[in-house]
Design a protein around this motif. Sequence first.
Motif, short mmCIF file in Angstrom:
data_model
loop_
_atom_site.label_atom_id
_atom_site.label_comp_id
_atom_site.label_asym_id
_atom_site.label_seq_id
_atom_site.Cartn_x
_atom_site.Cartn_y
_atom_site.Cartn_z
N GLU A 75 -5.41 14.63 13.68
CA GLU A 75 -4.94 13.68 14.69
C GLU A 75 -3.77 12.86 14.16
OE1 GLU A 75 -8.85 11.82 15.29
OE2 GLU A 75 -8.64 12.48 17.37
N ILE A 76 -2.84 12.57 15.07
CA ILE A 76 -1.67 11.77 14.72
C ILE A 76 -1.68 10.46 15.49
CG2 ILE A 76 0.86 11.61 14.91
CD1 ILE A 76 0.20 13.47 12.73
N ALA A 77 -1.87 10.53 16.79
CA ALA A 77 -1.77 9.31 17.60
C ALA A 77 -2.78 9.31 18.73
CB ALA A 77 -0.36 9.17 18.18
N HIS A 78 -3.32 8.12 18.98
CA HIS A 78 -4.21 7.87 20.12
C HIS A 78 -3.52 6.87 21.04
CE1 HIS A 78 -8.16 8.69 17.66
NE2 HIS A 78 -7.37 9.75 17.73
N PHE A 79 -3.33 7.24 22.27
CA PHE A 79 -2.76 6.35 23.28
C PHE A 79 -3.93 5.73 24.03
CE2 PHE A 79 0.66 9.02 22.12
CZ PHE A 79 1.83 8.37 22.43
N HIS A 80 -4.28 4.50 23.65
CA HIS A 80 -5.46 3.84 24.20
C HIS A 80 -5.22 3.14 25.52
CE1 HIS A 80 -7.93 4.84 20.85
NE2 HIS A 80 -7.08 4.30 19.99
N SER A 81 -3.99 2.74 25.75
CA SER A 81 -3.67 2.06 27.01
C SER A 81 -2.20 2.33 27.30
CB SER A 81 -3.92 0.55 26.87
OG SER A 81 -2.94 -0.04 26.03
N GLU A 82 -1.68 1.68 28.30
CA GLU A 82 -0.26 1.84 28.62
C GLU A 82 0.64 1.07 27.66
OE1 GLU A 82 0.92 4.09 30.60
OE2 GLU A 82 -1.09 4.69 31.15
N ARG A 83 0.02 0.37 26.70
CA ARG A 83 0.82 -0.40 25.73
C ARG A 83 0.42 -0.18 24.29
NH1 ARG A 83 1.07 -6.49 27.39
NH2 ARG A 83 2.69 -6.48 25.83
N ASP A 84 -0.82 0.18 24.02
CA ASP A 84 -1.31 0.25 22.65
C ASP A 84 -1.51 1.69 22.19
OD1 ASP A 84 -1.39 -2.52 22.45
OD2 ASP A 84 -3.46 -2.62 23.17
N VAL A 85 -0.97 1.98 21.01
CA VAL A 85 -1.06 3.31 20.41
C VAL A 85 -1.52 3.14 18.96
CG1 VAL A 85 0.18 5.42 19.79
CG2 VAL A 85 0.88 4.11 21.82
N ASP A 86 -2.53 3.90 18.57
CA ASP A 86 -2.92 3.96 17.16
C ASP A 86 -2.30 5.20 16.56
OD1 ASP A 86 -4.40 1.66 17.17
OD2 ASP A 86 -6.35 2.63 17.28
N LEU A 87 -1.67 5.04 15.39
CA LEU A 87 -0.96 6.11 14.71
C LEU A 87 -1.55 6.28 13.32
CD1 LEU A 87 1.54 8.04 14.49
CD2 LEU A 87 2.74 6.08 13.52
N ARG A 88 -1.88 7.53 12.97
CA ARG A 88 -2.48 7.79 11.67
C ARG A 88 -1.42 8.23 10.67
NH1 ARG A 88 -5.83 12.79 10.01
NH2 ARG A 88 -4.66 12.84 8.57
N LEU A 89 -1.36 7.51 9.57
CA LEU A 89 -0.51 7.86 8.44
C LEU A 89 -1.40 8.10 7.23
CD1 LEU A 89 2.27 5.14 8.80
CD2 LEU A 89 2.58 7.59 9.11
N THR A 90 -0.88 8.75 6.22
CA THR A 90 -1.66 8.88 4.99
C THR A 90 -1.66 7.53 4.27
OG1 THR A 90 0.29 9.54 3.72
CG2 THR A 90 -1.01 11.32 4.73
N ASP A 91 -2.61 7.35 3.37
CA ASP A 91 -2.67 6.12 2.58
C ASP A 91 -1.35 5.89 1.85
OD1 ASP A 91 -5.35 5.61 3.25
OD2 ASP A 91 -6.09 6.78 1.55
N ARG A 92 -0.81 6.95 1.28
CA ARG A 92 0.44 6.85 0.53
C ARG A 92 1.59 6.38 1.42
NH1 ARG A 92 3.29 11.79 -2.81
NH2 ARG A 92 5.04 10.57 -3.54
N ALA A 93 1.67 6.92 2.64
CA ALA A 93 2.75 6.53 3.56
C ALA A 93 2.61 5.06 3.97
CB ALA A 93 2.76 7.43 4.78
N ILE A 94 1.40 4.62 4.21
CA ILE A 94 1.20 3.22 4.59
C ILE A 94 1.62 2.30 3.45
CG2 ILE A 94 -0.52 1.44 5.09
CD1 ILE A 94 -1.93 3.46 6.87
N ARG A 95 1.23 2.63 2.23
CA ARG A 95 1.65 1.82 1.07
C ARG A 95 3.17 1.79 0.95
NH1 ARG A 95 -2.58 4.55 -1.37
NH2 ARG A 95 -1.12 5.87 -2.52
N ARG A 96 3.80 2.93 1.18
CA ARG A 96 5.25 3.04 1.04
C ARG A 96 5.99 2.19 2.07
NH1 ARG A 96 8.10 8.55 2.19
NH2 ARG A 96 10.11 7.70 2.70
#
Length: 131
Positions: A36-57
């Motif tokens: 999974e990459i992205a969840h579109f939960h509403s017309e405004r909010d999106v959850d996006l999955r990155l790796t731990d390393r990418a988030i730290r970077r």
Amino acid sequence: MTLASRAFAQLATWPDLRHAVPSCGLGRAVSSAQGEIAHFHSERDVDLRLTDRAIRRFAKDLRGSGAIRIVPGSQWLTLRLDAASDVDLLLTLVSAALQAQQACPDAVGRTVAGCNDQRGAGFVKADLGGI
């Protein structure tokens, strides 16, 4: 067309992505061969999955954006789509997420924790009625 609909439609044209049912069961999702990459939960909010390393970077730059919420310990970022520039940011981060997943896939057998929507970590308006 809402910003989320526009972003979802653009991502649907990317060859490395496909429509998916979000594991949290809420909204629409896109995923790659790595997950999974992205969840579109509403017309405004999106959850996006990155790796731990990418988030730290990217953490320092991402924390400076009012459109993004980072939850400590989560591989998911929450984006609020309020302007066209937020859609551009989402598309850029999805590209980074795809590259990060391909370069450093999650460890075999490691369970990816649920998205931020499941953590109640979306955008919450403060009650400023007493001010």
